[in-house]
Enzyme design. Structure first.
Site, PDB file in Angstrom:
ATOM      1  N   ILE A 149       0.944  -1.366  -0.058  1.00 26.66           N
ATOM      2  CA  ILE A 149      -0.432  -0.249   0.042  1.00 26.66           C
ATOM      3  C   ILE A 149       0.780   0.616  -0.009  1.00 26.66           C
ATOM      4  O   ILE A 149       2.030   1.779   0.840  1.00 26.66           O
ATOM      5  CB  ILE A 149      -1.286  -0.242   0.962  1.00 26.66           C
ATOM      6  CG1 ILE A 149      -1.679   0.992   1.103  1.00 26.66           C
ATOM      7  CG2 ILE A 149      -0.474   0.118   2.506  1.00 26.66           C
ATOM      8  CD1 ILE A 149      -2.806   1.158   2.321  1.00 26.66           C
ATOM      9  N   GLU A 150       0.619   2.001  -1.422  1.00 22.32           N
ATOM     10  CA  GLU A 150       1.503   3.359  -1.227  1.00 22.32           C
ATOM     11  C   GLU A 150       0.597   4.104  -1.808  1.00 22.32           C
ATOM     12  O   GLU A 150      -0.041   4.421  -1.898  1.00 22.32           O
ATOM     13  CB  GLU A 150       2.910   2.988  -2.557  1.00 22.32           C
ATOM     14  CG  GLU A 150       3.990   1.639  -2.173  1.00 22.32           C
ATOM     15  CD  GLU A 150       4.779   1.253  -3.260  1.00 22.32           C
ATOM     16  OE1 GLU A 150       5.635   2.014  -3.552  1.00 22.32           O
ATOM     17  OE2 GLU A 150       5.074   0.213  -3.295  1.00 22.32           O
ATOM     18  N   ALA A 151       2.097   5.523  -2.192  1.00 15.86           N
ATOM     19  CA  ALA A 151       1.174   6.749  -2.461  1.00 15.86           C
ATOM     20  C   ALA A 151       0.086   6.845  -2.239  1.00 15.86           C
ATOM     21  O   ALA A 151      -0.907   6.760  -1.011  1.00 15.86           O
ATOM     22  CB  ALA A 151       1.226   6.490  -4.015  1.00 15.86           C
TER      23      ALA A 151
END
Length: 325
Positions: A149-151
């Site tokens: 889970i990024e950005a």
């Protein structure tokens, strides 16, 4: 954080290193026999670009048996597909899974990544998101999943909570599955918002895995910076869950990047040895990297298919394959 598709300028910069890279040569020595090569050691393999290597070749040369297959994304709705465009079964991804399993290994599907449409955002409820995760698990009877889970997915509190609640459902319905959550980090450790939210909601990942790169380390020793960030993760888990040092380490993971990163940091093979020694000392739950596609010298092609440093094929994978768990 991890930028899966490099800007053209970055790719050209790395390609410029090609004249200084050691040409790829056939490996004549006996295959490395990993001490454990457990599920914890599952380097990322991406079939979307980067001249994907034959996983059987990597397995035979290194002793690694598990791979993290990237990325499961949304096709624009709450429907999981590889890269948001390739069917879950069949195709290049299904072929890779068959090859890996045929060689005695297995796969951890990775949901998310830096780019593309994320299921965590396209699915509008925790139950729908859990259903999307479950669809992928059921397609191949997976034993573990990775939520990368990024950005914008990470920075949205609603999406964070939706993800946590969906993973609680997955845990309840699949009690034996391993759940890894992969997040970015600063040099002193990660942002703790998702960890704290998960702890408050009653969800504990089998490993919280940090990505210690693209965090201002250019010109510095990336092995040392990685262990510093991992200590920050350990302290965050102690604070959130009330773990002891040993338990916190055993719920921690590291996902490095081999070679030259998106921000011109250089993670060397020697740095991987430093990281390996740290992982062995503390019995980390996960030790991986982005990516096996890049674990080759730059004879030709861009940064998606080589490391940008002088090396032989699979040098980085061989280091982490020694992980004893």
């Amino acid at each position: 954080m991890r930028k899966r598709i490099l800007a053209a300028a970055g790719a050209l910069a790395l390609a410029a290193l090609a004249p200084f890279a050691t040409p790829a040569t056939a490996r004549t020595e006996a295959p490395v026999q990993a001490a454990a090569a457990p599920m914890a050691v599952a380097p990322y393999l991406y079939e979307g670009w980067g001249s994907p290597p034959n996983p059987a070749e990597v397995m035979n040369a290194t002793g690694v048996r598990w791979f993290t297959l990237a990325f499961v994304l949304s096709n624009g709705t709450c429907n999981p597909q590889w890269d948001g465009q390739r069917a879950l079964t069949g195709g290049v991804d299904g072929s890779a899974i068959s090859t890996i399993r045929g060689g005695g290994g297995d796969v951890v599907p990775s949901f998310g990544g830096y780019s593309g449409n994320k299921l965590e955002q396209s699915c509008t409820s925790a139950s729908a998101l859990a259903g999307a995760y479950q669809k992928v698990i059921n397609a191949f009877s997976f034993k573990a999943i990775d939520i990368d889970i990024e950005a914008d997915a990470y920075s949205n509190a609603t999406v964070q909570q939706r993800t946590v609640d969906a993973l609680k459902t997955i845990r309840a319905n699949n009690p034996s599955i391993k759940i890894y959550v992969t997040i970015g980090t600063g040099q002193s450790g990660p942002d703790t918002s998702l960890i704290n939210r998960a702890a408050s909601s009653g969800f504990a990942a089998d490993a919280w895995t940090i990505m210690p790169f693209d965090f201002g380390g250019a010109g510095q020793n990336m092995g040392t910076l990685t262990t510093k960030a991992a200590e920050g993760l350990k302290n965050a888990l102690k604070s959130a869950y009330g773990y002891s040092d040993d338990t916190a380490y055993r719920h921690s993971g590291i996902s490095s990047m081999n070679g030259v990163t998106d921000q011109s940091e250089t993670v060397t093979v020697a740095d991987f040895t430093t990281i390996l020694n740290y992982a062995n000392s503390h019995h980390l739950a996960r030790l991986t990297f982005w990516s096996v596609n890049r674990d080759r010298p730059c004879g030709s092609g861009g940064a998606d298919s080589c490391s940008g440093v002088s090396q032989s094929n699979w040098d980085y994978t061989k280091v982490f394959a020694k992980y004893a768990g």
